[in-house]
Design a protein around this motif. Sequence first.
Motif, PDB file in Angstrom:
ATOM      1  N   GLN A   1       0.767  -1.031  -0.048  1.00 40.89           N
ATOM      2  CA  GLN A   1       0.177   0.285   0.062  1.00 40.89           C
ATOM      3  C   GLN A   1       0.615   1.405  -0.144  1.00 40.89           C
ATOM      4  N   LEU A   2       1.791   1.296   0.779  1.00 41.60           N
ATOM      5  CA  LEU A   2       2.899   2.538   0.692  1.00 41.60           C
ATOM      6  C   LEU A   2       3.323   2.771  -0.797  1.00 41.60           C
ATOM      7  N   THR A   3       3.865   1.094  -0.784  1.00 41.87           N
ATOM      8  CA  THR A   3       4.862   1.511  -2.798  1.00 41.87           C
ATOM      9  C   THR A   3       4.053   2.294  -3.624  1.00 41.87           C
ATOM     10  N   THR A   4       2.832   2.060  -3.848  1.00 39.38           N
ATOM     11  CA  THR A   4       1.884   1.739  -4.652  1.00 39.38           C
ATOM     12  C   THR A   4       1.091   3.589  -4.124  1.00 39.38           C
ATOM     13  N   GLU A   5       1.040   3.611  -3.162  1.00 38.05           N
ATOM     14  CA  GLU A   5       1.118   5.723  -2.380  1.00 38.05           C
ATOM     15  C   GLU A   5       1.872   6.339  -2.874  1.00 38.05           C
ATOM     16  N   ILE A   6       2.951   6.131  -2.553  1.00 39.03           N
ATOM     17  CA  ILE A   6       4.246   6.684  -2.922  1.00 39.03           C
ATOM     18  C   ILE A   6       4.371   6.729  -4.294  1.00 39.03           C
ATOM     19  N   LEU A   7       4.602   5.865  -4.516  1.00 37.81           N
ATOM     20  CA  LEU A   7       4.522   5.918  -6.506  1.00 37.81           C
ATOM     21  C   LEU A   7       3.696   6.652  -6.244  1.00 37.81           C
ATOM     22  N   GLY A   8       2.160   6.764  -6.508  1.00 40.33           N
ATOM     23  CA  GLY A   8       1.102   7.500  -6.755  1.00 40.33           C
ATOM     24  C   GLY A   8       1.156   8.935  -6.827  1.00 40.33           C
ATOM     25  N   ALA A   9       2.276   9.506  -6.417  1.00 37.91           N
ATOM     26  CA  ALA A   9       1.841  10.891  -4.825  1.00 37.91           C
ATOM     27  C   ALA A   9       3.425  11.088  -5.697  1.00 37.91           C
ATOM     28  N   MET A  10       4.255  10.543  -6.320  1.00 39.63           N
ATOM     29  CA  MET A  10       5.704  10.559  -7.265  1.00 39.63           C
ATOM     30  C   MET A  10       5.217  11.231  -8.421  1.00 39.63           C
ATOM     31  N   ASN A  11       4.362  10.703  -9.331  1.00 37.78           N
ATOM     32  CA  ASN A  11       3.580  10.887 -10.441  1.00 37.78           C
ATOM     33  C   ASN A  11       3.095  12.287 -10.760  1.00 37.78           C
ATOM     34  N   ALA A  12       1.948  11.895  -9.039  1.00 36.83           N
ATOM     35  CA  ALA A  12       1.187  13.010  -9.079  1.00 36.83           C
ATOM     36  C   ALA A  12       1.505  14.652  -9.007  1.00 36.83           C
ATOM     37  N   LEU A  13       3.005  14.775  -8.455  1.00 35.71           N
ATOM     38  CA  LEU A  13       3.680  16.097  -8.630  1.00 35.71           C
ATOM     39  C   LEU A  13       4.230  15.674 -10.472  1.00 35.71           C
ATOM     40  N   ALA A  14       5.082  14.953 -10.402  1.00 35.30           N
ATOM     41  CA  ALA A  14       5.663  14.911 -11.731  1.00 35.30           C
ATOM     42  C   ALA A  14       4.701  15.826 -12.283  1.00 35.30           C
TER      43      ALA A  14
END
Length: 166
Positions: free
Chosen positions: A103-116
């Motif tokens: 869950q945390l991996t998915t959320e962090i990768l999602g947050a990275m992509n959202a910021l980009a």
Amino acid sequence: MDIFSSHTRRVFWFLCLLLSASAASASKHPSYLTPKYCDGLVQQFVDSGMRSLGKYVNEHFDPQYRGGIRNTIHFLEQRSSWISECDAYLQDTSKEHAFYNQQLTTEILGAMNALAKELQLVRDGVEFSDENGVNNPAPFIKERYQKLAALVDEHHTRYLMQKQFQ
């Protein structure tokens, strides 16, 4: 002699079957991927990568300078890609994740992509109006960064706690 050739043929076919089965199940991951490499990559992102990203977002972000935005987008996309590759490798080899859990991996990768993605919108010239109607994307970018920072901090805290009890 006919029995020997039949036996030899069976052994030959069995060996062929073994070779093809091992080739089919051979790792689909590059040879540079190791648990140590992936851990180092994640730790580098958590430590110096987030520090650098925070300094950019909080001190140097300026929508007029498209080059800095481009470089930051590239940084985020590259790290997201590398960490995703490590996560897939870790899942296949040790049933672990790049960050604390799935869950945390998915959320962090999602947050990275959202910021980009948000940075790309700024780079493309999309206006982010503040309460006075002035184009000010900084609060939106900072909000995306803070969400990413909170998730990374959660991973780091859990990682340190896990190390403490090992």
